[in-house]
Each structure stands twice: as C-alpha cells, then as structure tokens.
Design a protein around this motif. Structure first.
Motif, PDB file in Angstrom:
ATOM      1  N   PRO A 223       5.114   2.178  -5.945  1.00 27.13           N
ATOM      2  CA  PRO A 223       6.325   2.658  -5.271  1.00 27.13           C
ATOM      3  C   PRO A 223       7.560   2.087  -5.960  1.00 27.13           C
ATOM      4  CG  PRO A 223       5.287   0.921  -4.008  1.00 27.13           C
ATOM      5  CD  PRO A 223       4.334   1.262  -5.120  1.00 27.13           C
ATOM      6  N   ASP A 224       8.728   2.514  -5.528  1.00 25.90           N
ATOM      7  CA  ASP A 224       9.963   2.042  -6.151  1.00 25.90           C
ATOM      8  C   ASP A 224      10.571   0.862  -5.399  1.00 25.90           C
ATOM      9  OD1 ASP A 224       9.998   3.845  -8.227  1.00 25.90           O
ATOM     10  OD2 ASP A 224      10.851   5.421  -6.968  1.00 25.90           O
ATOM     11  N   ARG A 225       9.901   0.391  -4.366  1.00 27.24           N
ATOM     12  CA  ARG A 225      10.477  -0.663  -3.535  1.00 27.24           C
ATOM     13  C   ARG A 225       9.374  -1.655  -3.166  1.00 27.24           C
ATOM     14  NH1 ARG A 225      14.972  -0.468  -0.292  1.00 27.24           N
ATOM     15  NH2 ARG A 225      15.069  -1.867   1.475  1.00 27.24           N
ATOM     16  N   TRP A 226       9.641  -2.945  -3.391  1.00 27.88           N
ATOM     17  CA  TRP A 226       8.620  -3.952  -3.101  1.00 27.88           C
ATOM     18  C   TRP A 226       9.204  -5.114  -2.313  1.00 27.88           C
ATOM     19  CZ3 TRP A 226       9.513  -2.245  -8.132  1.00 27.88           C
ATOM     20  CH2 TRP A 226       8.531  -1.403  -8.667  1.00 27.88           C
ATOM     21  N   ARG A 227       8.431  -5.548  -1.318  1.00 24.64           N
ATOM     22  CA  ARG A 227       8.650  -6.861  -0.726  1.00 24.64           C
ATOM     23  C   ARG A 227       7.595  -7.797  -1.303  1.00 24.64           C
ATOM     24  NH1 ARG A 227       8.104  -5.999   5.421  1.00 24.64           N
ATOM     25  NH2 ARG A 227       6.280  -4.911   4.632  1.00 24.64           N
ATOM     26  N   ILE A 228       7.641  -9.051  -0.942  1.00 27.89           N
ATOM     27  CA  ILE A 228       6.719 -10.031  -1.501  1.00 27.89           C
ATOM     28  C   ILE A 228       5.265  -9.643  -1.216  1.00 27.89           C
ATOM     29  CG2 ILE A 228       5.910 -12.414  -1.257  1.00 27.89           C
ATOM     30  CD1 ILE A 228       8.838 -13.248  -1.039  1.00 27.89           C
ATOM     31  N   ALA A 229       4.978  -9.265   0.019  1.00 29.94           N
ATOM     32  CA  ALA A 229       3.604  -8.894   0.361  1.00 29.94           C
ATOM     33  C   ALA A 229       3.147  -7.679  -0.435  1.00 29.94           C
ATOM     34  CB  ALA A 229       3.498  -8.627   1.861  1.00 29.94           C
ATOM     35  N   ASP A 230       4.053  -6.713  -0.653  1.00 31.08           N
ATOM     36  CA  ASP A 230       3.708  -5.531  -1.440  1.00 31.08           C
ATOM     37  C   ASP A 230       3.335  -5.911  -2.866  1.00 31.08           C
ATOM     38  OD1 ASP A 230       4.446  -3.966   0.774  1.00 31.08           O
ATOM     39  OD2 ASP A 230       6.523  -3.875   0.105  1.00 31.08           O
ATOM     40  N   LEU A 231       4.131  -6.795  -3.459  1.00 29.81           N
ATOM     41  CA  LEU A 231       3.870  -7.213  -4.836  1.00 29.81           C
ATOM     42  C   LEU A 231       2.564  -7.984  -4.950  1.00 29.81           C
ATOM     43  CD1 LEU A 231       7.384  -8.300  -6.135  1.00 29.81           C
ATOM     44  CD2 LEU A 231       5.943  -6.500  -7.067  1.00 29.81           C
ATOM     45  N   GLU A 232       2.275  -8.827  -3.971  1.00 25.10           N
ATOM     46  CA  GLU A 232       1.017  -9.580  -4.013  1.00 25.10           C
ATOM     47  C   GLU A 232      -0.177  -8.641  -3.984  1.00 25.10           C
ATOM     48  OE1 GLU A 232       2.069 -13.915  -2.064  1.00 25.10           O
ATOM     49  OE2 GLU A 232       1.588 -12.263  -0.721  1.00 25.10           O
ATOM     50  N   ARG A 233      -0.121  -7.607  -3.147  1.00 25.12           N
ATOM     51  CA  ARG A 233      -1.224  -6.644  -3.094  1.00 25.12           C
ATOM     52  C   ARG A 233      -1.333  -5.865  -4.400  1.00 25.12           C
ATOM     53  NH1 ARG A 233       0.370  -6.228   2.419  1.00 25.12           N
ATOM     54  NH2 ARG A 233       1.909  -4.620   1.921  1.00 25.12           N
ATOM     55  N   LEU A 234      -0.190  -5.429  -4.932  1.00 30.79           N
ATOM     56  CA  LEU A 234      -0.196  -4.652  -6.171  1.00 30.79           C
ATOM     57  C   LEU A 234      -0.786  -5.461  -7.324  1.00 30.79           C
ATOM     58  CD1 LEU A 234       2.591  -2.385  -7.524  1.00 30.79           C
ATOM     59  CD2 LEU A 234       1.681  -4.159  -8.995  1.00 30.79           C
ATOM     60  N   LEU A 235      -0.345  -6.711  -7.477  1.00 28.50           N
ATOM     61  CA  LEU A 235      -0.830  -7.535  -8.584  1.00 28.50           C
ATOM     62  C   LEU A 235      -2.286  -7.919  -8.395  1.00 28.50           C
ATOM     63  CD1 LEU A 235       2.328  -9.789  -9.010  1.00 28.50           C
ATOM     64  CD2 LEU A 235       1.579  -7.958 -10.531  1.00 28.50           C
ATOM     65  N   LYS A 236      -2.702  -8.134  -7.154  1.00 27.56           N
ATOM     66  CA  LYS A 236      -4.109  -8.432  -6.877  1.00 27.56           C
ATOM     67  C   LYS A 236      -4.992  -7.256  -7.296  1.00 27.56           C
ATOM     68  CE  LYS A 236      -7.206  -9.790  -3.103  1.00 27.56           C
ATOM     69  NZ  LYS A 236      -7.900  -8.670  -2.521  1.00 27.56           N
ATOM     70  N   ASN A 237      -4.574  -6.048  -6.943  1.00 27.32           N
ATOM     71  CA  ASN A 237      -5.346  -4.858  -7.320  1.00 27.32           C
ATOM     72  C   ASN A 237      -5.333  -4.644  -8.831  1.00 27.32           C
ATOM     73  OD1 ASN A 237      -5.939  -4.348  -4.648  1.00 27.32           O
ATOM     74  ND2 ASN A 237      -4.217  -2.945  -4.357  1.00 27.32           N
ATOM     75  N   ARG A 238      -4.176  -4.888  -9.456  1.00 33.92           N
ATOM     76  CA  ARG A 238      -4.092  -4.706 -10.913  1.00 33.92           C
ATOM     77  C   ARG A 238      -5.001  -5.698 -11.628  1.00 33.92           C
ATOM     78  NH1 ARG A 238       1.650  -5.496 -13.524  1.00 33.92           N
ATOM     79  NH2 ARG A 238       2.064  -3.485 -12.525  1.00 33.92           N
ATOM     80  N   ASN A 239      -4.998  -6.958 -11.167  1.00 33.54           N
ATOM     81  CA  ASN A 239      -5.854  -7.972 -11.795  1.00 33.54           C
ATOM     82  C   ASN A 239      -7.325  -7.670 -11.593  1.00 33.54           C
ATOM     83  OD1 ASN A 239      -3.581  -9.387 -12.621  1.00 33.54           O
ATOM     84  ND2 ASN A 239      -3.568 -10.727 -10.833  1.00 33.54           N
ATOM     85  N   ALA A 240      -7.638  -6.989 -10.487  1.00 31.42           N
ATOM     86  CA  ALA A 240      -9.026  -6.614 -10.217  1.00 31.42           C
ATOM     87  C   ALA A 240      -9.414  -5.318 -10.916  1.00 31.42           C
ATOM     88  CB  ALA A 240      -9.250  -6.490  -8.709  1.00 31.42           C
ATOM     89  N   GLY A 241      -8.459  -4.713 -11.631  1.00 34.70           N
ATOM     90  CA  GLY A 241      -8.739  -3.473 -12.351  1.00 34.70           C
ATOM     91  C   GLY A 241      -8.735  -2.240 -11.487  1.00 34.70           C
ATOM     92  N   LEU A 242      -8.121  -2.328 -10.286  1.00 30.88           N
ATOM     93  CA  LEU A 242      -8.083  -1.182  -9.373  1.00 30.88           C
ATOM     94  C   LEU A 242      -6.886  -0.291  -9.650  1.00 30.88           C
ATOM     95  CD1 LEU A 242      -9.045  -3.059  -6.090  1.00 30.88           C
ATOM     96  CD2 LEU A 242     -10.533  -1.831  -7.676  1.00 30.88           C
TER      97      LEU A 242
END
Length: 635
Positions: free
Chosen positions: A616-635
């Motif tokens: 998305p074009d807008r992130w809060r801290i919790a949003d970024l943590e989920r996004l980076l967690k999924n990216r690191n997991a290859g999702l």
C-alpha cells in the motif's frame, strides 16, 4: 458482565511457552498446565495485544468491545506489544509473579491486584497425561550434554573488567571499532572461561559516575579505582591504532590492586574485516587465556574461531555505533542504530536492553533528569530536534527500485521517426523505513509527554513553540520539504544502445510524506506515505530515433538529487543550501556515492506493470513490521 471468549497462553511440563489459538471461557487452564506457575492477566477494553514475547497473536484483545478479557500466562518476565484502538504503542516489559492477578490498562500500565482468588490457581498440578510424559521423556533424552569448551576450572573465582581500547588516529567512520572490540572480548571471556566478566552496561555507568575517561585513556590509578568499584582483580585494556594498511591491536591485563600489567597481547596487525568477524578478538582471547593458565579444548578453539553469522555481525556493529552515539549525546542517532541492531538480531540482549531504556526515556520526555527549569528543558529539546532533522536529512528512508526489463514505447512521431522509451521506477520500504518511523515516533511521543506538542489532544504546545514539529522545522535541512510537507527525490538516467550511443533521460521524481496527528485518547497517529502517484513513476527518455533503438538497451540511474527547503536550494551529499539560478541541481550524487554514504539504496528488480502491486502507499509501524516479516519469509 458477560464473559468473553479468550485465547490462552500456557506452559507445558517441558517448560516450553506455547501460544494457543483455541478460545475458552473465563480463565480455564488446559489440563497439563502447572497451575501454581500461572498468572492471571486482565486486559482492559479498547486494547489489542498484538504480540506476546515476540510471537504474533493477531487481533487478540478487546479492541473497543466493552469487556475485560482474561489471559492465563506463565510467571516470569514477558514482553507485550500492543495497540490502543489500532494505534501502535511501545512494547511493555513486565515481571509476573505466580499466583497473582495483574491488570493491563489503556496507558500501558500493569497493576498488581494481589493474589488470585480462585482456589484452582493454587492447586498443585495434576500428574501429566501419558502423552505429555512421553513427550517430556523424549525431549530430555534429546538434550545434548553441555559442550566442554575449556579444561579445569576455567579461572573460576577471578573477576575481570574489560575496558574500551584507546582509539588512535581513528576517524568518524570507524570510531565504533573500539566499542565493537570491547564487546567481542567480553563475549569471548564470558563463553570460553569461568571468569566473571563485569557487564558492559554496569561498566559504562560506573565510568560515567566516576567521571573517568570514556575514550579509553586510563591511568594505573584509574585501574585501581575501577577495580575497587567493581570488586575485580583484573583489568583488560589496550589500544587500537589505524595504519595505512589497516589497524594494530595491542592489549593487556593489569592487576587492579597495583595497576601493573600481568599479561600482554603484543601488537598485532589486523583489518576491519578481522575485527568485525571477531577473529581479531578471538586470537587475543586465546592468547591471554593461555597466559592465565586456562586451556581451551579442541571444540573450544573451533568455536572461538568460528565465523559469526552475518546477522549477528550487523547487529553488533549497529549496537557499537549506537553506544558511541549515545555517549556523545546524539540521542536520535543512537536510537536509530539500536533499532537496527534489534531488528538484525532480536536475540542480542544488550542491544534490546539499551534500546528499551533509551526509547522509554525519549518517549517519556525526560531527556535529562537534572533540568532546573523549562528553559533548560526547551533547549535540550531544541538540540534533540535539530539533531533529528540533520540526521534524517542524510538518509532517504526507502530504496529506489527500477526495472530494466520494463521498457515501453510511447508517443511515436511518424514524421521525425522518434519515440519515447520509459522504464518503471518505484519507492519500496526497507528495514531503514521501519527504523525511521520508530525513532520519529519516540521523539514525537517525548514532545507529547512534556505537553509541548499538538500531538497531545489537550496541549496547545505554545510554551515551547514546537507544536508544528516536524512539519515546521528548526533547521533548513532536507528532512521534510515545505512543499506540501513532502520530501521529493529527483533522479536522472542514461540509456545506452548496442553501438555505445548514450541518451539522457528527463528528470524523474518520487516522494514521501509523514502524517502525525493527535488522537482523542491523547495518543498519536504516525504514518509514512509513499506519496500517491509519486511513489511509482517512470524514467523517461524522450524522442529517441528509431534507428538508434537496438535489440539490447542498457539503462541505469546515474544521478540523485534532493531538494532542500523551498524551491531555491538543493541538497546532495554534504552540500547544503546552495543557490540555484540556472539549474535545479548543482552537485551530482551517483548511485555508488548514495550507497556508500548510506543515503539511499538503489537496486534493479522486476516490477509488475500494475501500479500499487507491491505494498500500500501508507504504512504505520505495525503495517511495516508485517510487510517486512512477509518479505523476509519470501511471501
């Protein structure tokens, strides 16, 4: 009050903490849970507990429903990460005592409400089921014998203080190395001997309280004072000297009672890679232990010289830089490095401890405890905000991604036989984005806590005249641009065909902005926006002759520019506030320069043509943590 369904946290007989997604009524425990080790935690309405000890629970909690939810948790120390009406809050660390009831309110405060009233919570646990007993037996059998890393008593009964080596001819870029070496030496003696090594945070406190040298320039009298303060018999100190070829490490262990050196590690040449890999310290530890009569086993030598994981090295480097920054009084820089260390290796306890303490101090607004009046307090906040603006202006908290395979042909001119060629470019969040937002939140909540910012719903902020920060800045840095509070990033590229002919692109631009707004609850809403259509754009090469369009075209971004406050100044690398009369940019920053300076990462990657696909074009801290967690997991 109507009872609500609750998820339950429990401990098995094998002492493993397990998260259960099953719902249950009231505060019933699972049959195999040792009831005398349990704690009742009551959670107030309007609370989401997102994570417990780092493990995601999802949307667990009341979340605005007018019930009080009950959790059954094991006793001991636990970390809760929570939201208040979907507003991310700072993690809370609490120590729970078995057999008691605790109340978690919407300010993050945990109150001990006394002993549990239910008799079941004080009963001894029933005998485990056959299945649980078998699992415990299997687990116990699978636990290996402790590794023997040294022979004999390993120096048991001796106490050692490890000081920061004296830096000689080090620059700003490598001033963290002495602190890094101190940490490596401390870890080496801790693991590969039975010597008691004084905790580094306690050492820092003692040195600060005694007003001893923090640069490592200690005298024999200092050794004696440190020995008396820490009740140690031995002091490890030395120097790290920069040379044309690398560094020289010189260490020794002195008697704390006399200040006389007893064991010496003679000067040895090493490189920065040797230091960061831990090999330089490992060689010194083995040599000094041998002189002290402590011999390592074959396994101990192998483990001592084993190359550390990349994540661990990155975390240790970031923590060392954070410690140096904190000692020099640059709070924002220290917070940033400690957040990076914690993200690189969450298991690095010292980084987590330092981060918790520093972020809590900043968020509470208590930058120092010895203020005598509001003028001193305001001056300290001006200094901190100035530092924040200057620090953030030297980084762009996204990475710039462009796709060489995304070439599209546009605007054909049939008379001139030319056309435009465009390539997709996008801003993407990284770990640095998350660090940026967390540090910004700490600073803003600190302002709110002292009642000097409109982040507080009840304060005008006029006393300190800081109510519009960060959109109204103190300095003329490039932290945020006054142009609609956006921070634009300009770039240019070049296109090269198979014949080596080059074409220059039109200037491109992406941008981000920060949203900070008060809440009715008194909290703050902080979000980072990839600025709408400016979060993804194209690199445009105009009017390319069709005869010059070969089968293979090479594209790259070769210029980065940041516009400073207002339209008449620009910032690039270390150049500030240069007048711009005929051109928008007066200094070029290549992608290599941008990477070396830590300003921005520029990479190539395949980008689907559909805009907005990545995030998305807008992130809060919790949003970024989920996004980076999924990216690191290859999702």
């Amino acid at each position: 009050m109507k009872k609500a369904f609750v998820p339950t946290l429990f401990v098995s007989i094998a002492a493993f903490c397990v998260l259960s997604g099953c719902a249950t009524s009231g505060s019933r425990l699972y049959p195999d849970v040792p009831l005398d080790q349990s704690v009742t935690l009551i959670v107030q309405s309007s609370i989401y507990i997102r994570k417990f000890d780092g493990k995601y629970l999802g949307d667990w909690g009341a979340g605005g429903v007018f019930f009080q939810y009950t959790m059954i948790v094991p006793d001991g120390t636990h970390v809760l990460e929570w939201d208040r009406v979907n507003i991310p809050q700072q993690p809370v660390t609490a120590v729970f005592e078995a057999g008691r009831v605790y109340y978690f309110d919407d300010t993050g405060r945990i109150t001990d409400r006394g002993p549990q009233k239910t008799k079941t919570a004080r009963k001894k646990p029933e005998a485990p089921s056959a299945r649980t007993a078998a699992l415990v037996a299997e687990t116990v059998q699978s636990i290996p014998e402790p590794a023997v890393l040294f022979e004999g008593d390993g120096g048991k009964g001796r106490r050692l203080a490890v000081l920061v080596p004296t830096a000689i001819r080090l620059t700003k870029d490598d001033d963290y190395l002495p602190t890094f070496i101190q940490g490596s030496l401390t870890g080496g003696f801790n693991r590969f001997s039975a010597i008691t090594v004084i905790d580094r945070q306690n050492m820092d406190r003692i040195i600060a309280e005694q007003k001893l040298s923090e640069s490592g320039n200690f005298s024999e009298a200092d050794y004696i004072r440190i020995g008396n303060m820490t009740n140690t018999q031995l002091i490890l100190a030395g120097t790290v000297t920069k040379t044309n070829a690398g560094y020289i490490l010189d260490l020794g262990i002195s008697d704390a009672e006399t200040g006389v050196r007893k064991y010496s590690y003679p000067p040895k040449a090493c490189t920065a890679a040797d230091i960061e890999s831990g090999e330089a310290a490992a060689a010194a530890v083995e040599d000094l232990l041998t002189q002290m009569g402590i011999r390592l086993t074959a396994l101990g030598r192998t483990e001592l010289h084993r190359t550390a994981k990349k994540e661990t090295v990155n975390a240790e480097v970031a923590m060392s830089k954070g410690i140096v920054a904190q000692k020099s009084g640059t709070v924002v820089e220290a917070l940033s490095y400690l957040y990076q260390a914690n993200r690189s290796d969450p298991g690095l306890r010292e980084a987590a401890s330092r981060l918790t303490a520093l972020s809590a101090r900043v968020s509470s607004g208590n930058l120092r405890e010895d203020f005598k009046n509001d003028i001193q307090r305001r001056d300290a906040w001006i200094k901190t905000l100035t530092e924040a603006e200057e620090y953030f202006s030297k980084m762009y908290p996204f990475r710039l991604v462009y796709d060489p395979s995304s070439a599209q042909q546009r605007n054909p001119n049939y008379q001139k036989k030319t056309m435009d060629i465009v390539f997709t470019v996008e801003l993407q969040p990284t770990e640095l984005t998350l660090t940026y937002l967390k540090v910004l939140q700490n600073v803003c909540e600190g302002l709110r806590a002292v009642g000097r910012s409109t982040l507080s719903a009840w304060s005008s902020g006029e006393d300190f005249d800081l109510n519009s920060w960060p959109k109204k800045q103190i300095t003329r840095s490039a932290f945020l641009n006054t142009w609609n509070s956006r921070r634009p990033l300009f770039f240019r590229g070049e296109l090269i065909n198979e014949k080596g002919k080059k074409f220059r692109s039109r200037d491109g631009m992406v941008a981000y902005s920060v949203d900070i707004a008060p809440q009715d609850t008194g909290g703050s809403y902080i979000a980072l926006n990839r600025d709408g259509a400016k979060g993804r754009t194209v690199l445009t090469f105009e009017s390319i002759p069709v005869d010059d369009i070969t089968d293979t075209l090479t594209v790259n971004i070769d210029f980065i520019g940041i516009q400073n406050v207002g339209w008449q100044t620009t910032f690039a690398l270390e150049v500030y506030e240069q007048d711009v009369l005929t051109e928008r940019f007066t200094t070029n920053m290549t992608p290599e320069e941008a990477g070396r300076s830590g300003f921005i990462e520029i990479i190539t990657a395949r980008l689907p043509q559909q805009y907005g696909y990545t995030t998305p074009d807008r992130w809060r801290i919790a949003d970024l943590e989920r996004l980076l967690k999924n990216r690191n997991a290859g999702l």
